[in-house]
Design an enzyme around this catalytic site. Structure first.
Site, PDB file in Angstrom:
ATOM      1  N   ARG A   1       0.874  -1.186   0.000  1.00  0.00           N
ATOM      2  CA  ARG A   1       0.000   0.000   0.000  1.00  0.00           C
ATOM      3  C   ARG A   1       0.901   1.222   0.000  1.00  0.00           C
ATOM      4  NH1 ARG A   1      -5.200   1.562   3.606  1.00  0.00           N
ATOM      5  NH2 ARG A   1      -6.022   0.066   2.113  1.00  0.00           N
TER       6      ARG A   1
ATOM      7  N   HIS B   1      -7.529   0.584  -6.290  1.00  0.00           N
ATOM      8  CA  HIS B   1      -7.684  -0.241  -5.080  1.00  0.00           C
ATOM      9  C   HIS B   1      -8.303  -1.593  -5.476  1.00  0.00           C
ATOM     10  CE1 HIS B   1      -7.760  -1.245  -0.971  1.00  0.00           C
ATOM     11  NE2 HIS B   1      -8.680  -0.429  -0.501  1.00  0.00           N
TER      12      HIS B   1
ATOM     13  N   GLN C   1     -10.047  -4.146  -2.939  1.00  0.00           N
ATOM     14  CA  GLN C   1     -11.325  -3.670  -2.402  1.00  0.00           C
ATOM     15  C   GLN C   1     -12.469  -4.028  -3.343  1.00  0.00           C
ATOM     16  OE1 GLN C   1     -12.141  -1.865   0.567  1.00  0.00           O
ATOM     17  NE2 GLN C   1     -14.197  -2.412  -0.134  1.00  0.00           N
TER      18      GLN C   1
ATOM     19  N   ASP D   1     -17.219   6.892  -0.735  1.00  0.00           N
ATOM     20  CA  ASP D   1     -15.903   6.776  -0.099  1.00  0.00           C
ATOM     21  C   ASP D   1     -15.635   8.094   0.616  1.00  0.00           C
ATOM     22  OD1 ASP D   1     -13.272   6.042   0.539  1.00  0.00           O
ATOM     23  OD2 ASP D   1     -12.479   6.536  -1.449  1.00  0.00           O
TER      24      ASP D   1
ATOM     25  N   CYS E   1     -16.343   1.469   1.169  1.00  0.00           N
ATOM     26  CA  CYS E   1     -15.115   0.689   1.414  1.00  0.00           C
ATOM     27  C   CYS E   1     -14.620   0.846   2.839  1.00  0.00           C
ATOM     28  CB  CYS E   1     -14.039   1.093   0.413  1.00  0.00           C
ATOM     29  SG  CYS E   1     -13.684   2.859   0.394  1.00  0.00           S
TER      30      CYS E   1
ATOM     31  N   ARG F   1     -13.033  -8.489   2.665  1.00  0.00           N
ATOM     32  CA  ARG F   1     -11.655  -8.113   2.363  1.00  0.00           C
ATOM     33  C   ARG F   1     -10.723  -9.284   2.659  1.00  0.00           C
ATOM     34  NH1 ARG F   1      -9.926  -3.268   2.046  1.00  0.00           N
ATOM     35  NH2 ARG F   1      -8.471  -4.374   0.717  1.00  0.00           N
TER      36      ARG F   1
END
Ligand code: CP
Ligand code: NVA
Length: 316
Positions: A100, A127, A130, A224, A265, A293
């Site tokens: 990340r 992402h 996700q 988000d 998310c 996840r």
């Protein structure tokens, strides 16, 4: 396919396989406890994480491996060691690397120089892990037949907006993204890329500035955070003002389809991008989504390490 660097790396067949395997891991997390036996997976994060870190560490543990978590400037990379040298060294110790960080180009460079799978655990642009959790949740709720359904994201035109468009395109879905115009619109290159994929899959891509038109009759309303990790604090006030019409309120949610659901998310900021009544209400599926996840990262590790994903040469 060696790496999962971007959402667009996945073919439709890869997504279907990953979701099937993830569903099996959801039913029985310990069904493949020797897949990574005596092996390690490095998890390197230069941004904070709750879900992706916990999901990655538990996924590795459930596959019988050992996660090695490396935080931000723990590596010599912060003191000038090159990404290429770092990639070669990690390849000698670990069976995969979940990263990340900020720049997508750093993740791409790791992928070029590492001999092990590199998995994007969020960049400024994308992402991918996700989106697999999102689409597993969508499949659980609506089944595999998504014809006639509309999948809408409202808010900042950020990494999640890009990934939403790309995965929707891969899935052949009707995907809508509604953001303010100007600096917080999605990257035109990401939109063009989704349209290129859609031309092959039959997906419908809409990029709008009207949150109500976007929410109308949607099966999924997704949002988000408005301030992403790394966003300049100096922009906060102007950005929140520009985004305020895109907040997911009970009124916006009421425009969705009769069976429409809310996804996010996470992390969430109640009272900012979403009202508490929506995110904590009966149409919200955020906890199942967060749980997935782990199941989806477990599936990615399982198939990537075994070399079982074909990749999307189709889209390149
Ligand atoms: N959704 C997500 O990636 O959460 P974290 O930032 O907590 O990992
Ligand atoms: N857009 C957010 C997503 C967090 C999971 C960020 O990049 O901070």
């Amino acid at each position: 396919m060696k790496d999962l660097l971007r959402t667009q790396d996945l073919s439709r067949a890869d997504v279907d396989l990953l979701l099937d395997t993830a569903a099996a891991f959801a039913a029985n997390p310990l069904r493949s406890t020797d897949a990574l036996a005596h092996r390690t997976v490095a998890i390197y994060m230069t941004k904070p994480s709750t879900r992706t870190r916990l999901a990655s560490e538990t996924a590795v543990a459930h596959l019988g491996g050992t996660p090695i978590f490396i935080r931000g400037d723990d590596l010599q990379i912060g003191r000038g060691e090159t990404i290429a040298d770092t990639a070669r060294v990690i390849s000698g110790f670990a069976s995969a690397l979940i990263i990340r960080t900020f720049a997508q180009s750093d993740v791409d460079e790791l992928g070029r120089h590492a001999s092990i799978p590199i998995i994007n655990g969020l960049t400024d642009d994308d992402h991918p892990t996700q989106l697999l959790a999102d689409w597993l949740t969508i499949r659980e709720v609506f089944g595999s037949d998504i014809s006639g359904r509309k999948f809408t994201y409202v808010g900042d035109g950020n990494n999640m907006a890009h990934a939403w468009l790309t995965m929707g395109a891969i899935m052949g879905a009707h995907v809508v993204v509604a953001t303010p115009s100007g600096p917080w619109a999605p990257d035109p290159a990401a939109v063009a890329n989704a349209q290129k994929i859609a031309a092959k899959t039959g997906a419908i891509i809409e990029v709008l500035n009207d949150p109500e038109a976007a929410a109308k009759d949607a099966s999924v309303l997704y949002t988000d955070v408005w301030m992403s990790m790394g966003d300049p604090e100096s922009e906060r006030s102007a950005k929140l003002t520009a985004l305020s019409p895109f907040a997911v309120t009970p009124q916006l949610m009421s425009l969705t389809a009769r069976d429409g659901i809310f996804l996010h998310c996470l992390p969430a900021h109640r009272g900012e991008e979403v009202s508490a009544e929506v995110i904590d209400g009966p149409r919200s599926h955020i906890w199942r989504e967060a749980y997935h996840r782990r199941t989806t990262i477990q599936a990615i590790l399982y198939h990537l390490v075994r070399g079982e994903l074909q990749g999307s040469a189709l889209f390149s």
